[in-house]
Design an enzyme around this catalytic site. Structure first.
Site, PDB file in Angstrom:
ATOM      1  N   ALA A  32      48.556-132.096 -94.825  1.00  0.00           N
ATOM      2  CA  ALA A  32      47.513-131.625 -93.908  1.00  0.00           C
ATOM      3  C   ALA A  32      47.073-130.234 -94.395  1.00  0.00           C
ATOM      4  O   ALA A  32      47.103-129.247 -93.659  1.00  0.00           O
ATOM      5  CB  ALA A  32      47.989-131.599 -92.461  1.00  0.00           C
ATOM      6  N   HIS A  37      47.335-123.019 -97.361  1.00  0.00           N
ATOM      7  CA  HIS A  37      48.059-123.685 -98.460  1.00  0.00           C
ATOM      8  C   HIS A  37      47.323-123.449 -99.781  1.00  0.00           C
ATOM      9  O   HIS A  37      47.947-123.167-100.815  1.00  0.00           O
ATOM     10  CB  HIS A  37      48.094-125.203 -98.246  1.00  0.00           C
ATOM     11  CG  HIS A  37      48.931-125.662 -97.095  1.00  0.00           C
ATOM     12  ND1 HIS A  37      48.406-126.353 -96.031  1.00  0.00           N
ATOM     13  CD2 HIS A  37      50.260-125.564 -96.857  1.00  0.00           C
ATOM     14  CE1 HIS A  37      49.365-126.665 -95.192  1.00  0.00           C
ATOM     15  NE2 HIS A  37      50.505-126.184 -95.642  1.00  0.00           N
ATOM     16  N   GLN A  61      63.991-131.664 -90.691  1.00  0.00           N
ATOM     17  CA  GLN A  61      63.733-130.334 -90.117  1.00  0.00           C
ATOM     18  C   GLN A  61      63.042-130.415 -88.754  1.00  0.00           C
ATOM     19  O   GLN A  61      62.728-129.381 -88.166  1.00  0.00           O
ATOM     20  CB  GLN A  61      62.940-129.459 -91.083  1.00  0.00           C
ATOM     21  CG  GLN A  61      61.488-129.849 -91.297  1.00  0.00           C
ATOM     22  CD  GLN A  61      60.846-129.024 -92.397  1.00  0.00           C
ATOM     23  OE1 GLN A  61      61.098-129.222 -93.578  1.00  0.00           O
ATOM     24  NE2 GLN A  61      60.006-128.073 -92.023  1.00  0.00           N
ATOM     25  N   ASP A 152      55.569-118.451 -91.458  1.00  0.00           N
ATOM     26  CA  ASP A 152      56.940-118.868 -91.170  1.00  0.00           C
ATOM     27  C   ASP A 152      57.873-117.840 -91.821  1.00  0.00           C
ATOM     28  O   ASP A 152      58.588-118.146 -92.788  1.00  0.00           O
ATOM     29  CB  ASP A 152      57.176-120.280 -91.705  1.00  0.00           C
ATOM     30  CG  ASP A 152      56.267-121.278 -91.021  1.00  0.00           C
ATOM     31  OD1 ASP A 152      56.365-121.422 -89.795  1.00  0.00           O
ATOM     32  OD2 ASP A 152      55.421-121.879 -91.701  1.00  0.00           O
ATOM     33  N   MET A 186      46.390-120.007 -89.549  1.00  0.00           N
ATOM     34  CA  MET A 186      46.152-121.384 -90.006  1.00  0.00           C
ATOM     35  C   MET A 186      47.447-122.151 -90.038  1.00  0.00           C
ATOM     36  O   MET A 186      48.475-121.648 -90.494  1.00  0.00           O
ATOM     37  CB  MET A 186      45.519-121.376 -91.382  1.00  0.00           C
ATOM     38  CG  MET A 186      44.066-121.056 -91.295  1.00  0.00           C
ATOM     39  SD  MET A 186      43.215-121.517 -92.791  1.00  0.00           S
ATOM     40  CE  MET A 186      41.599-120.902 -92.377  1.00  0.00           C
TER      41      MET A 186
HETATM   42  O1  PAF Z   1      56.699-124.728 -94.412  1.00  0.00           O
HETATM   43  C1  PAF Z   1      56.683-125.960 -94.615  1.00  0.00           C
HETATM   44  O2  PAF Z   1      55.617-126.593 -94.704  1.00  0.00           O
HETATM   45  C2  PAF Z   1      58.004-126.701 -94.733  1.00  0.00           C
HETATM   46  O3  PAF Z   1      58.968-126.141 -93.913  1.00  0.00           O
HETATM   47  C3  PAF Z   1      58.505-126.819 -96.188  1.00  0.00           C
HETATM   48  C4  PAF Z   1      58.803-125.466 -96.789  1.00  0.00           C
HETATM   49  C5  PAF Z   1      57.461-127.535 -97.030  1.00  0.00           C
HETATM   50  C6  PAF Z   1      59.783-127.635 -96.221  1.00  0.00           C
HETATM   51  O4  PAF Z   1      59.592-128.921 -95.715  1.00  0.00           O
END
Ligand code: PAF
Length: 282
Positions: A32, A37, A61, A152, A186
């Site tokens: 997504a 990104h 996760q 994050d 975002m």
């Molecule tokens: O931040 C994320 O999108 C996820 O936690 C990651 C680092 C891709 C691990 O699944």
């Protein structure tokens, strides 16, 4: 664009690249893809001879099955965005079975307590899942540098800790938060917001900037009380947590020290969708 669905074929493809000691930048994602990104990938493309991107919605996760089921999956769109950005990007998009043999299970990690704060408290097991997937992806890709967003921030600190504790020869690069025009951070989860919720979510960054303005004149307790009151007056958003913490230890700040760096961390929930944001305070 080279796309690999299995780790064996990806590793085979990367073998001659590694033999030439050609640098590999890595951007792990759950798909997504948004501008945030793409900014990580742009940085990787500038700093490395090769860039690998992974798209994998990692089940271990997620502590909430609804969040996992509803996580946006937009693979065809993602491939278009990656190809438009740079057709030389190497994409790894595994199925669960390629990463986890049998039942997806997380390993247990000790991140020196970083895992017990904030997201760790509210999403039990989350960082064991993140640690497991990032460690596996690092073993497969063996990057020179890996790129993570500062949205994050706790995850970023945890990945740095994992690399340090395991003496991995990988440089972890934290990249600034990318914001929508109304300053909402975002996130792939923003796709799940209605147009109205998305517009109203501008309140999160407004509150964070006000927290920053108050940081030098008010105590952290007074600021926290003000944040809680602001959300009590706004029933669309439920405040899950607001914490001012030391950037290095992630421990809540009760007294300010001149030589330490502090950050405000916030999570609000709107219509079962978790929105996370953070701001550096000094
Ligand atoms: O931040 C994320 O999108 C996820 O936690 C990651 C680092 C891709 C691990 O699944």
């Amino acid at each position: 664009m080279p796309i690999f669905y299995g780790k064996a074929s990806l590793m085979n493809y990367l073998k001659p690249i590694k033999a030439l000691h050609s640098t590999i930048g890595f951007v792990p994602t759950m798909g997504a893809l948004h501008q945030g990104h793409l900014a990580l990938m742009q940085k990787s493309l500038l700093e490395n001879e090769n860039t690998v991107v992974s798209i994998f919605v990692n089940p271990t996760q997620f502590n909430n099955s609804e969040d996992l089921a509803k996580y946006p999956r937009t693979f065809d769109e993602d491939v278009k965005k990656l190809t438009a950005l740079n057709p030389n990007i190497i994409l790894y998009a595994p199925e669960v079975v390629d990463i986890y043999d049998g039942t997806p299970l997380a390993e247990h990690f000790d991140f020196d307590g970083l895992e017990n704060q904030m997201e760790g408290k509210f999403r039990p097991g989350h960082f064991n899942g993140v640690g497991t997937i990032v460690k596996r992806l690092f073993e497969i890709v063996q990057p020179t540098k890996a790129y993570f967003g500062e949205k994050d921030f706790q995850q970023l600190q945890i990945v740095k800790k994992m690399v340090a504790k395991n003496h991995l020869n990988i440089t972890i690069i934290g990249c600034p938060i990318f914001r929508e025009p109304n300053n909402l951070a975002m996130s792939s989860r923003n796709e799940r917001l209605s147009a109205l919720e998305r517009a109203e979510a501008a309140i999160i960054y407004k509150i964070l900037t006000s927290v920053k303005a108050q940081f030098f004149t008010k105590s952290t307790a007074e600021i926290s009380e003000w944040v809680q009151k602001s959300f009590r007056n706004n029933p669309t958003f439920v405040l899950e947590y607001f914490v001012i913490a030391d950037e290095a230890t992630l421990l809540p700040c009760t007294r300010k020290y001149k030589n330490k760096k502090y950050r405000a961390f916030i999570v609000v929930i709107v219509n079962n969708i978790r929105l996370i944001d953070t701001i550096s305070l000094n």
